[in-house]
Design a protein around this motif. Sequence first.
Motif, PDB file in Angstrom:
ATOM      1  N   VAL A 160       0.856  -1.179   0.000  1.00  0.00           N
ATOM      2  CA  VAL A 160       0.000   0.000   0.000  1.00  0.00           C
ATOM      3  C   VAL A 160       0.895   1.232   0.000  1.00  0.00           C
ATOM      4  CG1 VAL A 160      -0.245   0.001   2.534  1.00  0.00           C
ATOM      5  CG2 VAL A 160      -1.958   1.150   1.113  1.00  0.00           C
ATOM      6  N   TYR A 161       0.441   2.258  -0.695  1.00  0.00           N
ATOM      7  CA  TYR A 161       1.231   3.472  -0.853  1.00  0.00           C
ATOM      8  C   TYR A 161       0.473   4.682  -0.312  1.00  0.00           C
ATOM      9  CZ  TYR A 161       3.507   0.445  -4.297  1.00  0.00           C
ATOM     10  OH  TYR A 161       4.138  -0.609  -4.919  1.00  0.00           O
ATOM     11  N   LEU A 162       1.229   5.688   0.058  1.00  0.00           N
ATOM     12  CA  LEU A 162       0.653   6.982   0.380  1.00  0.00           C
ATOM     13  C   LEU A 162       1.487   8.038  -0.344  1.00  0.00           C
ATOM     14  CD1 LEU A 162      -1.562   8.419   2.038  1.00  0.00           C
ATOM     15  CD2 LEU A 162       0.203   8.864   3.765  1.00  0.00           C
ATOM     16  N   GLN A 163       0.909   8.608  -1.382  1.00  0.00           N
ATOM     17  CA  GLN A 163       1.554   9.698  -2.092  1.00  0.00           C
ATOM     18  C   GLN A 163       1.169  11.002  -1.422  1.00  0.00           C
ATOM     19  OE1 GLN A 163       3.731   9.680  -4.886  1.00  0.00           O
ATOM     20  NE2 GLN A 163       3.945  11.812  -4.248  1.00  0.00           N
ATOM     21  N   MET A 164       2.165  11.728  -0.945  1.00  0.00           N
ATOM     22  CA  MET A 164       1.922  12.957  -0.205  1.00  0.00           C
ATOM     23  C   MET A 164       2.503  14.126  -0.994  1.00  0.00           C
ATOM     24  SD  MET A 164       2.795  11.680   3.671  1.00  0.00           S
ATOM     25  CE  MET A 164       4.535  11.468   3.340  1.00  0.00           C
ATOM     26  N   SER A 165       1.659  15.096  -1.271  1.00  0.00           N
ATOM     27  CA  SER A 165       2.081  16.275  -2.010  1.00  0.00           C
ATOM     28  C   SER A 165       1.705  17.527  -1.230  1.00  0.00           C
ATOM     29  CB  SER A 165       1.421  16.293  -3.392  1.00  0.00           C
ATOM     30  OG  SER A 165       1.720  15.123  -4.119  1.00  0.00           O
ATOM     31  N   SER A 166       2.279  18.643  -1.649  1.00  0.00           N
ATOM     32  CA  SER A 166       2.008  19.928  -0.981  1.00  0.00           C
ATOM     33  C   SER A 166       2.132  19.796   0.523  1.00  0.00           C
ATOM     34  CB  SER A 166       0.612  20.434  -1.362  1.00  0.00           C
ATOM     35  OG  SER A 166       0.479  20.579  -2.765  1.00  0.00           O
ATOM     36  N   LEU A 167       3.200  19.184   0.947  1.00  0.00           N
ATOM     37  CA  LEU A 167       3.385  18.903   2.374  1.00  0.00           C
ATOM     38  C   LEU A 167       3.496  20.189   3.180  1.00  0.00           C
ATOM     39  CD1 LEU A 167       5.662  15.805   2.001  1.00  0.00           C
ATOM     40  CD2 LEU A 167       3.579  15.881   3.367  1.00  0.00           C
ATOM     41  N   LYS A 168       2.929  20.123   4.374  1.00  0.00           N
ATOM     42  CA  LYS A 168       2.923  21.262   5.292  1.00  0.00           C
ATOM     43  C   LYS A 168       3.701  20.902   6.552  1.00  0.00           C
ATOM     44  CE  LYS A 168      -1.768  22.486   3.774  1.00  0.00           C
ATOM     45  NZ  LYS A 168      -3.155  22.749   4.213  1.00  0.00           N
ATOM     46  N   LEU A 169       4.088  21.941   7.284  1.00  0.00           N
ATOM     47  CA  LEU A 169       4.806  21.715   8.531  1.00  0.00           C
ATOM     48  C   LEU A 169       4.026  20.782   9.457  1.00  0.00           C
ATOM     49  CD1 LEU A 169       6.017  25.356   9.281  1.00  0.00           C
ATOM     50  CD2 LEU A 169       7.356  23.483   8.296  1.00  0.00           C
ATOM     51  N   GLU A 170       2.712  20.951   9.456  1.00  0.00           N
ATOM     52  CA  GLU A 170       1.874  20.166  10.365  1.00  0.00           C
ATOM     53  C   GLU A 170       1.701  18.715   9.935  1.00  0.00           C
ATOM     54  OE1 GLU A 170       1.129  23.096   8.918  1.00  0.00           O
ATOM     55  OE2 GLU A 170      -0.982  23.182   8.299  1.00  0.00           O
ATOM     56  N   ASP A 171       2.248  18.346   8.806  1.00  0.00           N
ATOM     57  CA  ASP A 171       2.239  16.938   8.402  1.00  0.00           C
ATOM     58  C   ASP A 171       3.375  16.148   9.068  1.00  0.00           C
ATOM     59  OD1 ASP A 171       1.356  18.030   5.114  1.00  0.00           O
ATOM     60  OD2 ASP A 171       0.034  17.113   6.602  1.00  0.00           O
ATOM     61  N   THR A 172       4.236  16.837   9.759  1.00  0.00           N
ATOM     62  CA  THR A 172       5.334  16.174  10.449  1.00  0.00           C
ATOM     63  C   THR A 172       4.796  15.210  11.498  1.00  0.00           C
ATOM     64  OG1 THR A 172       6.880  18.004  10.113  1.00  0.00           O
ATOM     65  CG2 THR A 172       7.307  16.528  11.979  1.00  0.00           C
ATOM     66  N   ALA A 173       5.207  13.947  11.407  1.00  0.00           N
ATOM     67  CA  ALA A 173       4.715  12.912  12.311  1.00  0.00           C
ATOM     68  C   ALA A 173       5.406  11.594  11.976  1.00  0.00           C
ATOM     69  CB  ALA A 173       3.206  12.743  12.173  1.00  0.00           C
ATOM     70  N   VAL A 174       5.201  10.626  12.830  1.00  0.00           N
ATOM     71  CA  VAL A 174       5.523   9.251  12.484  1.00  0.00           C
ATOM     72  C   VAL A 174       4.288   8.654  11.811  1.00  0.00           C
ATOM     73  CG1 VAL A 174       6.201   6.984  13.330  1.00  0.00           C
ATOM     74  CG2 VAL A 174       7.123   9.041  14.414  1.00  0.00           C
ATOM     75  N   TYR A 175       4.499   8.086  10.642  1.00  0.00           N
ATOM     76  CA  TYR A 175       3.410   7.514   9.862  1.00  0.00           C
ATOM     77  C   TYR A 175       3.424   5.992  10.002  1.00  0.00           C
ATOM     78  CZ  TYR A 175       2.290  11.995   7.778  1.00  0.00           C
ATOM     79  OH  TYR A 175       1.882  13.299   7.591  1.00  0.00           O
ATOM     80  N   TYR A 176       2.266   5.457  10.333  1.00  0.00           N
ATOM     81  CA  TYR A 176       2.130   4.028  10.570  1.00  0.00           C
ATOM     82  C   TYR A 176       1.196   3.395   9.541  1.00  0.00           C
ATOM     83  CZ  TYR A 176       4.048   5.030  15.202  1.00  0.00           C
ATOM     84  OH  TYR A 176       4.845   5.440  16.248  1.00  0.00           O
ATOM     85  N   CYS A 177       1.588   2.247   9.093  1.00  0.00           N
ATOM     86  CA  CYS A 177       0.752   1.443   8.208  1.00  0.00           C
ATOM     87  C   CYS A 177      -0.127   0.531   9.063  1.00  0.00           C
ATOM     88  CB  CYS A 177       1.661   0.611   7.309  1.00  0.00           C
ATOM     89  SG  CYS A 177       0.820  -0.512   6.185  1.00  0.00           S
ATOM     90  N   ASN A 178      -1.355   0.363   8.643  1.00  0.00           N
ATOM     91  CA  ASN A 178      -2.309  -0.478   9.379  1.00  0.00           C
ATOM     92  C   ASN A 178      -2.995  -1.431   8.414  1.00  0.00           C
ATOM     93  OD1 ASN A 178      -5.542  -0.520   9.993  1.00  0.00           O
ATOM     94  ND2 ASN A 178      -4.336  -0.877  11.831  1.00  0.00           N
ATOM     95  N   GLY A 179      -3.129  -2.668   8.851  1.00  0.00           N
ATOM     96  CA  GLY A 179      -3.916  -3.650   8.121  1.00  0.00           C
ATOM     97  C   GLY A 179      -5.045  -4.129   9.006  1.00  0.00           C
ATOM     98  N   ARG A 180      -6.251  -4.104   8.481  1.00  0.00           N
ATOM     99  CA  ARG A 180      -7.406  -4.428   9.325  1.00  0.00           C
ATOM    100  C   ARG A 180      -8.355  -5.364   8.600  1.00  0.00           C
ATOM    101  NH1 ARG A 180     -10.190   0.625  11.783  1.00  0.00           N
ATOM    102  NH2 ARG A 180      -8.356   0.418  13.096  1.00  0.00           N
ATOM    103  N   ARG A 181      -8.697  -6.418   9.311  1.00  0.00           N
ATOM    104  CA  ARG A 181      -9.818  -7.247   8.886  1.00  0.00           C
ATOM    105  C   ARG A 181     -10.599  -7.552  10.151  1.00  0.00           C
ATOM    106  NH1 ARG A 181     -12.311  -9.950   4.981  1.00  0.00           N
ATOM    107  NH2 ARG A 181     -13.030 -12.070   5.391  1.00  0.00           N
TER     108      ARG A 181
END
Length: 114
Positions: free
Chosen positions: A78-99
């Motif tokens: 799974v991908y996350l394309q991030m554009s026009s990034l802002k200062l407030e997008d700063t974070a640790v990003y976690y992948c989640n799988g759910r069933r």
Amino acid sequence: QVQLVESGGGLVQPGGSLRLSCAASGIIFSIYAMGWYRQAPGKQRELVAVITSGGSTNYADSVKGRFTISRDNAKNTVYLQMSSLKLEDTAVYYCNGRRIKDYWGQGTQVTVST
């Protein structure tokens, strides 16, 4: 053993772009809803985007129009394309799988800074 391994994080200037990837193993990837969450310092983890097994997507209001989630079932990724990034997008990003159960990756740091 289920593993979700994120990659693609890093340091980027405001207005820049990054693409996160999450490679899954140990699950039947195609039947899982997959999502990206993030957690900034001192804040709770929040949903960024989710894509269902059928390909439907949903986004947090804060990222609509800037981020795009997608999946490649042939690559169990799974991908996350991030554009026009802002200062407030700063974070640790976690992948989640759910069933029936939730699975999480270890996280990847995204820092948006001048």
